[in-house]
Design a protein around this motif. Structure first.
Motif, PDB file in Angstrom:
ATOM      1  N   GLY A 106       0.778  -1.233   0.000  1.00 35.79           N
ATOM      2  CA  GLY A 106       0.000   0.000   0.000  1.00 35.79           C
ATOM      3  C   GLY A 106       0.806   1.278   0.000  1.00 35.79           C
ATOM      4  N   LYS A 107       2.138   1.188   0.051  1.00 36.04           N
ATOM      5  CA  LYS A 107       2.985   2.379   0.088  1.00 36.04           C
ATOM      6  C   LYS A 107       3.699   2.557  -1.254  1.00 36.04           C
ATOM      7  CE  LYS A 107       3.854   2.020   5.076  1.00 36.04           C
ATOM      8  NZ  LYS A 107       4.899   1.879   6.133  1.00 36.04           N
ATOM      9  N   PRO A 108       3.822   3.816  -1.732  1.00 34.84           N
ATOM     10  CA  PRO A 108       4.513   4.057  -3.001  1.00 34.84           C
ATOM     11  C   PRO A 108       5.945   3.522  -2.966  1.00 34.84           C
ATOM     12  CG  PRO A 108       3.346   6.023  -2.285  1.00 34.84           C
ATOM     13  CD  PRO A 108       3.302   5.062  -1.125  1.00 34.84           C
ATOM     14  N   PHE A 109       6.292   2.760  -3.973  1.00 32.01           N
ATOM     15  CA  PHE A 109       7.626   2.156  -4.047  1.00 32.01           C
ATOM     16  C   PHE A 109       8.386   2.631  -5.278  1.00 32.01           C
ATOM     17  CE2 PHE A 109      10.592  -1.310  -5.106  1.00 32.01           C
ATOM     18  CZ  PHE A 109      11.265  -1.452  -3.892  1.00 32.01           C
ATOM     19  N   GLY A 110       7.680   2.775  -6.404  1.00 34.37           N
ATOM     20  CA  GLY A 110       8.344   3.191  -7.628  1.00 34.37           C
ATOM     21  C   GLY A 110       7.414   3.902  -8.577  1.00 34.37           C
ATOM     22  N   GLN A 111       7.953   4.838  -9.332  1.00 38.22           N
ATOM     23  CA  GLN A 111       7.213   5.514 -10.390  1.00 38.22           C
ATOM     24  C   GLN A 111       8.162   5.942 -11.508  1.00 38.22           C
ATOM     25  OE1 GLN A 111       5.235   8.559  -8.108  1.00 38.22           O
ATOM     26  NE2 GLN A 111       7.056   9.840  -7.950  1.00 38.22           N
ATOM     27  N   ALA A 112       9.099   5.055 -11.821  1.00 33.35           N
ATOM     28  CA  ALA A 112      10.067   5.331 -12.890  1.00 33.35           C
ATOM     29  C   ALA A 112       9.365   5.407 -14.242  1.00 33.35           C
ATOM     30  CB  ALA A 112      11.132   4.229 -12.914  1.00 33.35           C
ATOM     31  N   ASP A 113       9.841   6.273 -15.102  1.00 29.17           N
ATOM     32  CA  ASP A 113       9.285   6.407 -16.448  1.00 29.17           C
ATOM     33  C   ASP A 113       9.909   5.338 -17.342  1.00 29.17           C
ATOM     34  OD1 ASP A 113       8.831   7.257 -19.233  1.00 29.17           O
ATOM     35  OD2 ASP A 113       8.002   9.053 -18.311  1.00 29.17           O
ATOM     36  N   ALA A 114       9.062   4.506 -17.914  1.00 23.29           N
ATOM     37  CA  ALA A 114       9.548   3.385 -18.725  1.00 23.29           C
ATOM     38  C   ALA A 114      10.254   3.842 -19.993  1.00 23.29           C
ATOM     39  CB  ALA A 114       8.385   2.461 -19.071  1.00 23.29           C
ATOM     40  N   GLY A 115      10.010   5.069 -20.437  1.00 28.10           N
ATOM     41  CA  GLY A 115      10.636   5.553 -21.659  1.00 28.10           C
ATOM     42  C   GLY A 115      11.982   6.208 -21.449  1.00 28.10           C
ATOM     43  N   ASP A 116      12.330   6.487 -20.190  1.00 31.80           N
ATOM     44  CA  ASP A 116      13.594   7.160 -19.885  1.00 31.80           C
ATOM     45  C   ASP A 116      14.681   6.139 -19.532  1.00 31.80           C
ATOM     46  OD1 ASP A 116      12.318   9.549 -20.252  1.00 31.80           O
ATOM     47  OD2 ASP A 116      12.061   9.983 -18.121  1.00 31.80           O
ATOM     48  N   ASP A 117      15.906   6.465 -19.882  1.00 26.77           N
ATOM     49  CA  ASP A 117      17.073   5.650 -19.522  1.00 26.77           C
ATOM     50  C   ASP A 117      16.983   4.226 -20.047  1.00 26.77           C
ATOM     51  OD1 ASP A 117      18.290   7.767 -18.013  1.00 26.77           O
ATOM     52  OD2 ASP A 117      16.885   7.340 -16.387  1.00 26.77           O
ATOM     53  N   MET A 118      16.200   4.013 -21.121  1.00 26.03           N
ATOM     54  CA  MET A 118      16.100   2.700 -21.746  1.00 26.03           C
ATOM     55  C   MET A 118      17.165   2.623 -22.834  1.00 26.03           C
ATOM     56  SD  MET A 118      12.787   0.838 -23.490  1.00 26.03           S
ATOM     57  CE  MET A 118      12.734  -0.952 -23.689  1.00 26.03           C
ATOM     58  N   THR A 119      18.242   1.941 -22.551  1.00 21.61           N
ATOM     59  CA  THR A 119      19.379   1.895 -23.464  1.00 21.61           C
ATOM     60  C   THR A 119      19.033   1.183 -24.771  1.00 21.61           C
ATOM     61  OG1 THR A 119      20.809   1.792 -21.518  1.00 21.61           O
ATOM     62  CG2 THR A 119      21.822   1.281 -23.638  1.00 21.61           C
ATOM     63  N   PHE A 120      18.263   0.102 -24.685  1.00 22.38           N
ATOM     64  CA  PHE A 120      17.906  -0.694 -25.860  1.00 22.38           C
ATOM     65  C   PHE A 120      16.390  -0.710 -26.018  1.00 22.38           C
ATOM     66  CE2 PHE A 120      21.730  -2.685 -23.961  1.00 22.38           C
ATOM     67  CZ  PHE A 120      22.638  -2.396 -24.965  1.00 22.38           C
ATOM     68  N   ASP A 121      15.887  -0.159 -27.142  1.00 23.35           N
ATOM     69  CA  ASP A 121      14.442  -0.185 -27.392  1.00 23.35           C
ATOM     70  C   ASP A 121      14.030  -1.594 -27.815  1.00 23.35           C
ATOM     71  OD1 ASP A 121      14.059  -0.339 -30.521  1.00 23.35           O
ATOM     72  OD2 ASP A 121      15.732   1.027 -30.163  1.00 23.35           O
ATOM     73  N   PHE A 122      12.718  -1.801 -27.936  1.00 23.83           N
ATOM     74  CA  PHE A 122      12.225  -3.152 -28.221  1.00 23.83           C
ATOM     75  C   PHE A 122      12.600  -3.641 -29.617  1.00 23.83           C
ATOM     76  CE2 PHE A 122       9.493  -2.673 -24.470  1.00 23.83           C
ATOM     77  CZ  PHE A 122       9.673  -3.921 -23.902  1.00 23.83           C
ATOM     78  N   GLY A 123      12.750  -2.735 -30.574  1.00 22.71           N
ATOM     79  CA  GLY A 123      13.227  -3.169 -31.882  1.00 22.71           C
ATOM     80  C   GLY A 123      14.608  -3.785 -31.794  1.00 22.71           C
TER      81      GLY A 123
END
Length: 336
Positions: free
Chosen positions: A224-241
């Motif tokens: 019930g306590k906030p643990f993470g809210q990282a942006d999935a689009g930031d600091d992603m070295t390798f994209d899905f392609g």
């Protein structure tokens, strides 16, 4: 378009879900299961889209969509391969144990082949026989592909992505070192993963899906306590392609292959390790990372791994604070 599988047999029953996740309609006249739809996507996809539009206009029979009745969208899959696209996460973990990180990690993706014969539903418990194994959550993004030819380029690979979702890729951290020490990869330390109730077509995500990345805060709460809210689009070295092309370098991929991003991880604004949400930071997408930061900063890990009774919640919200993929909400329970 949003697709889900209601619990039914081993492979679920394919349904189309409304954009607000409140309603569903059966898709059995088009395809009985999501795997069957992926196997015949060129025929099924336009018919599923038409059904989704009819659902939005209340022009077809519908029922209330209850996430607890959903299995994983693909209850089992032909392939589950998980990358480590957020190299910041890898660098932190290696730094904490004093291991040098090869420069190649920034240019050549890490990836392992996971078990895909059975996945957990979004509200299924996390079975844990022994808390000493170091049970950890891992909040990640996943894509599902169609058939992918061997040797596909990064740009071509993006065109083979059919669906996008989230996963809790459970890890047993205290079993990992001994397994990796054998030089043959994960087996016991990677139990069944759980997926969001729905997978979504890329076009339905608008600007959130861009350049092979899902953009937006990946919200994680623990008890019930906030643990993470990282942006999935930031600091992603390798994209899905790039991840798909890496996997397909020496083999073709079959429709229904699931590719994971690895644990979503953001650097702090000053370029250093992320800070806890309680300290104004973006927090973390796994316990191992916060333990790593604690080790680097204070000399020892303080945050415990998951124990029986702990509850994990993972989701991504849109601009109106509505869940996009539905919610993974799991409680750790003893086995048997």
């Amino acid at each position: 378009m949003k697709l889900a599988s209601l619990k039914h047999g081993r492979d679920g029953r394919l349904v189309v879900v409304s954009e607000d996740l409140n309603w569903f309609t059966d898709a059995f006249l088009i395809a009985p299961t999501l795997q069957a739809a992926l196997d015949d996507w060129e025929r099924c996809e336009p018919r599923l889209r038409a059904l989704a539009e009819s659902l939005e206009h209340e022009a077809v029979p519908r029922g209330r969509f209850h996430e607890r009745e959903a299995s994983a969208p693909l209850p089992r899959a032909y392939q589950w391969a998980d990358g480590s696209a957020y190299v910041n996460h890898v660098a932190l973990v290696r730094q904490a144990r004093g291991a040098e990180m090869p420069e190649s990690f920034w240019t050549d993706p890490l990836m392992y082949q996971g078990g895909s014969d059975g996945f957990l539903g979004p509200r299924d418990p996390i079975p844990l026989a022994d808390p000493a194994w170091g049970c950890d959550l891992e909040a990640e993004v996943v894509v599902v592909t169609g058939d992918v030819p061997q040797g596909v380029s990064r740009d071509e690979a993006l065109g083979h992505i059919r669906l996008i979702g989230l996963v809790n890729d459970v890890s047993l951290r205290n079993l990992i070192p001994a397994e990796l020490g054998k030089g043959f990869g994960f087996v016991q330390s990677k139990p069944a993963s759980a997926f969001t109730p729905v997978f979504v077509t890329p076009d339905s995500l608008g600007d959130r899906w861009k350049d092979g990345k899902l953009h937006g805060a990946l919200t994680v709460t623990l008890n019930g306590k906030p643990f993470g809210q990282a942006d999935a689009g930031d600091d992603m070295t390798f994209d899905f392609g790039t991840l798909i092309a890496h996997l397909a370098k020496t083999r073709s991929l079959v429709a229904g292959s699931i590719i994971g991003s690895g644990t979503v991880s953001n650097r702090d604004a000053d370029g250093g390790p992320g800070k806890p949400v309680s300290d104004g930071g973006l927090g973390y997408s796994c316990i191992a990372e916060v333990r790593t930061v604690e080790t680097i900063q204070r000399g020892k890990a303080e945050t415990p791994f998951l124990q029986h009774g702990d509850t994990v919640r993972i989701e991504m919200l849109d601009e109106k604070h509505h869940s996009i993929f539905g919610t993974i909400e799991q409680t750790v329970e003893p086995v048997g």
